[in-house]
Design a protein around this motif. Structure first.
Motif, short mmCIF file in Angstrom:
data_model
loop_
_atom_site.label_atom_id
_atom_site.label_comp_id
_atom_site.label_asym_id
_atom_site.label_seq_id
_atom_site.Cartn_x
_atom_site.Cartn_y
_atom_site.Cartn_z
N PHE A 1 0.82 -1.23 0.00
CA PHE A 1 0.00 0.00 0.00
C PHE A 1 0.84 1.27 0.00
O PHE A 1 0.58 2.21 -0.75
N TYR B 1 -5.89 -0.62 -5.01
CA TYR B 1 -5.48 -1.46 -3.89
C TYR B 1 -6.00 -2.90 -3.99
O TYR B 1 -5.39 -3.82 -3.48
N ARG C 1 -7.43 -4.80 -2.28
CA ARG C 1 -7.85 -5.11 -0.89
C ARG C 1 -8.43 -3.85 -0.30
O ARG C 1 -7.71 -2.94 0.09
N ASP C 2 -9.75 -3.78 -0.26
CA ASP C 2 -10.40 -2.54 0.16
C ASP C 2 -10.90 -2.59 1.60
O ASP C 2 -11.19 -1.57 2.20
N VAL D 1 -9.94 -2.81 5.05
CA VAL D 1 -8.72 -2.75 5.85
C VAL D 1 -8.99 -2.51 7.34
O VAL D 1 -8.08 -2.49 8.14
N ALA D 2 -10.25 -2.31 7.71
CA ALA D 2 -10.57 -2.08 9.13
C ALA D 2 -12.02 -2.46 9.38
O ALA D 2 -12.83 -2.48 8.45
N LEU D 3 -12.33 -2.78 10.63
CA LEU D 3 -13.71 -3.07 11.01
C LEU D 3 -14.40 -1.78 11.42
O LEU D 3 -13.82 -0.97 12.13
N THR D 4 -15.64 -1.60 10.98
CA THR D 4 -16.40 -0.43 11.40
C THR D 4 -16.76 -0.60 12.88
O THR D 4 -16.65 -1.70 13.43
N ALA D 5 -17.19 0.49 13.51
CA ALA D 5 -17.55 0.44 14.93
C ALA D 5 -18.63 -0.62 15.16
O ALA D 5 -18.59 -1.37 16.13
N GLN E 1 -17.05 -4.03 14.99
CA GLN E 1 -16.27 -4.28 16.20
C GLN E 1 -17.19 -4.71 17.34
O GLN E 1 -16.89 -5.64 18.09
N THR F 1 -17.14 6.28 11.24
CA THR F 1 -17.69 4.94 11.04
C THR F 1 -16.88 3.88 11.77
O THR F 1 -17.39 2.83 12.13
N TYR F 2 -15.58 4.16 11.95
CA TYR F 2 -14.69 3.17 12.54
C TYR F 2 -14.42 3.45 14.02
O TYR F 2 -13.67 2.73 14.67
N ARG G 1 -5.02 6.72 2.40
CA ARG G 1 -5.75 6.55 1.13
C ARG G 1 -6.50 7.82 0.76
O ARG G 1 -6.56 8.19 -0.40
#
Lengths: 235, 339
Positions: free
Chosen positions: A68, A212, A214-215, A217-221, A224, B38-39, B49
């Motif tokens: 990245f 990328y 791979r879009d 890359v993180a968990l939303t709240a 989680q 959101t995160y 990005r």
């Protein structure tokens, strides 16, 4: 036309400059040094070719998929160089560049994506033209899609030695030629970029972006919270 | 002289064009707060990005609004640290490449130097020397500023930054992320004396801060069996009061210790109304004047970077011609000297 290409998606970064039939290039080895030496390399090939940035026709960059940070380095560098002189940019995909190394054939392009996954896409190359058969994806090797056309086919992979045994058996069995340790160099981008430029497939700097694949890359709240809930023992 | 300033150290992309004889010609800011909301916090990869997507368009708008030709640019300044490595790298790569294309030098700028000099862009403009209180989501510091490049750290937070404490407390009260401003708004309707919260390090013989215990105290109240949602405004007000009291008390102690007659407040928390009122009262009592940047320049922005570069150049700083793209995710402001 005078075309500069920047490729920093992998371990060996490189820049190449083509003027007529002559190509000047510089290679930079090792992740850590890409950023520090990239512009010195750009400066060096320009000087050797007797050119300044403003006289370039376009700038190509390795758009990905790949590391990245490396993808952004190439993209931001191309954007910065192009901005003041309104130069068009040509994003070139890593998987396309790998597929183009196979010659005339149906090709599966693969690249190590870390985390036990690989990037993949099927292409057909005929008459020097590369046609995309499937959209690029990132998955575990076992889930790489079967060929959308009849065999045999070629496989060109980057850093795929370890993941190769995990590819579906029919894909491995139908392969006529297999390269698992291919690399993409800036020089490889030039040919694809020349054609794209000739066909008007360019973008202004403010529309250029890394690809990328791979879009997630993180968990939303919310995700989680759901994960925490699942991990909690039943009352 | 025309200086382009680029900021990309965290979750804001900022670009500005500064003219040393005419002042700020144009500036643009894109904040990623909504995306990260959101995160539940800043996701570094997503921040990077977004920077690479936004930066060229912002630069284009600034050059067009500033009505300057590219060849009129003299220096490209950018935030080289401290901050998120990947985010910094986007701004640094772009800035260094732009400078190469124009055959111009660059000037890497320390993010906090940008913040602490930003009140000098406002009217009235404070004179050197002054005490700087930097309060944002990433930093809480007291610095003695004698001149451009002469900064002495007097105290800083040993855990959470003040803005971070606001955001985390807001999250505990269900105000989303980044909820600092929402928390301050809620506090307006509450009773600051309702809940007894700690004032960490208030009476310690140091100018350092600590806010993580305060956040924990809030978490205990919210998690208690007798907690009721209608207490939220009172708890927000009590929390804000505790933070403000500590910030003001340490600022007053720093003024006493240094004898500096002026206090400059920079960073996002500097926009907090209660903090401004309390500092004004303290200043009237103790005899110091308080200065702030324009509200639009309290958050991260490109204007402060271009402006800090202008002041450094005026003070004799050497520009950078080596074309190396280097960032410093961790970089102490103290000890930064004119190079």
């Amino acid at each position: 036309m005078d075309l500069l290409a920047i490729e920093t998606s992998g371990e060996i970064a490189s820049v190449a400059l083509q003027r007529g039939d002559t190509v000047w290039e510089r290679r930079l080895q090792g992740y850590a040094r890409h950023a520090e030496h990239l512009l010195l390399a750009v400066h060096a090939v320009l000087a050797e070719a007797g050119l300044t940035v403003e006289r370039l026709s376009a700038i190509a960059f390795g758009a990905g998929p790949g590391a990245f940070t490396g993808l952004r380095l190439a993209c931001a560098t191309a954007q910065g160089l192009a901005m003041p002189w309104s130069l068009p940019l040509v994003p070139v995909g890593t998987l396309e560049a790998l597929a183009a190394q196979a010659g005339e054939a149906t090709v599966l392009a693969l690249a190590d994506a870390r985390m036990g996954q690989c990037y993949h896409a099927w292409f057909r190359c005929s008459g020097g033209r590369l046609e995309s058969l499937t959209e690029a994806g990132v998955e575990v090797p076992e889930a790489v899609p079967l060929p959308p056309a009849d065999g045999p086919w070629h496989i060109v992979g980057q850093g795929m030695e370890a993941l190769w045994p995990r590819l579906p058996e029919p894909i491995r069995a139908g392969a006529l030629e297999v390269v698992l340790d291919a690399t993409v160099q800036a020089r490889d981008l030039l040919r694809l970029a020349r054609r794209a430029f000739a066909e008007g497939r360019t973008v202004p700097p403010w529309e250029a972006a890394p690809y990328y694949v791979r879009d997630k890359v993180a968990l939303t709240a919310e995700e989680q919270a759901a994960l925490r809930q699942r991990r909690m023992p039943a009352p | 002289m025309h200086i382009l300033g680029i900021e990309s150290s965290c979750d804001e992309t900022g670009v500005a064009l500064y003219d040393t004889s005419r002042g700020l010609l144009a500036h643009r800011l894109h904040t990623q707060a909504r995306m990260h909301a959101t995160y539940g916090g800043v996701v570094p990869e997503l921040a990077s990005r977004d920077h690479v997507r936004r930066l060229p368009a912002l630069v284009r708008e600034v050059m067009s609004e500033g009505a300057r030709d590219w060849t009129e640019l003299d220096v490209v300044a950018y935030t080289a640290g401290p901050g998120l490595a990947g985010a910094l790298l986007v701004g640094a790569s772009f800035a260094e490449s732009l400078a190469l294309a124009l055959d111009r030098p660059t000037l890497p700028v320390h993010h906090l130097e940008g913040h602490l000099l930003s009140p000098l862009l406002a009217e009235p403009r404070p004179e050197f020397p002054f005490l700087a209180l930097l309060v944002s989501g990433g930093h809480t510091q007291l610095m003695a500023v004698r001149a451009v490049g002469d900064y002495r750290l007097l105290g800083e937070t040993i855990d959470d930054a003040a803005g971070e404490a606001f955001d985390k407390t807001a999250k505990l009260l269900g105000l989303g992320y980044p909820g600092g401003p929402a928390l301050a708004a809620l506090a307006e309707q509450g009773d600051p004396a309702r809940f007894a919260l700690p004032r960490p390090l208030l009476h310690a013989p140091t100018l350092d801060f600590s806010f993580s215990g305060l956040k924990t105290a809030v978490a205990l109240k919210v998690g208690a069996p007798d907690w009721r949602a209608e207490y939220a405004a009172d708890l927000a007000a009590s929390f804000q009061q505790a933070v403000v009291e500590v910030l003001v008390a340490k600022t007053m102690a720093a003024v006493r210790a240094t004898g500096l007659p002026r206090v400059v407040v920079a960073g996002g928390v500097g926009a907090n109304r209660r903090l401004r009122e309390a500092l004004a009262e303290a200043g009237a009592e103790q005899g110091f004047a308080v200065f702030y940047p324009d509200v639009a320049l309290c958050t991260d922005n490109g204007a402060m970077i271009a402006f800090a570069a202008a002041l450094r150049l005026e003070a004799g700083a050497r520009v950078k011609w080596d074309r190396r793209i280097e960032v410093h995710p961790r970089w102490a402001l103290e000890g930064l000297r004119q190079g």
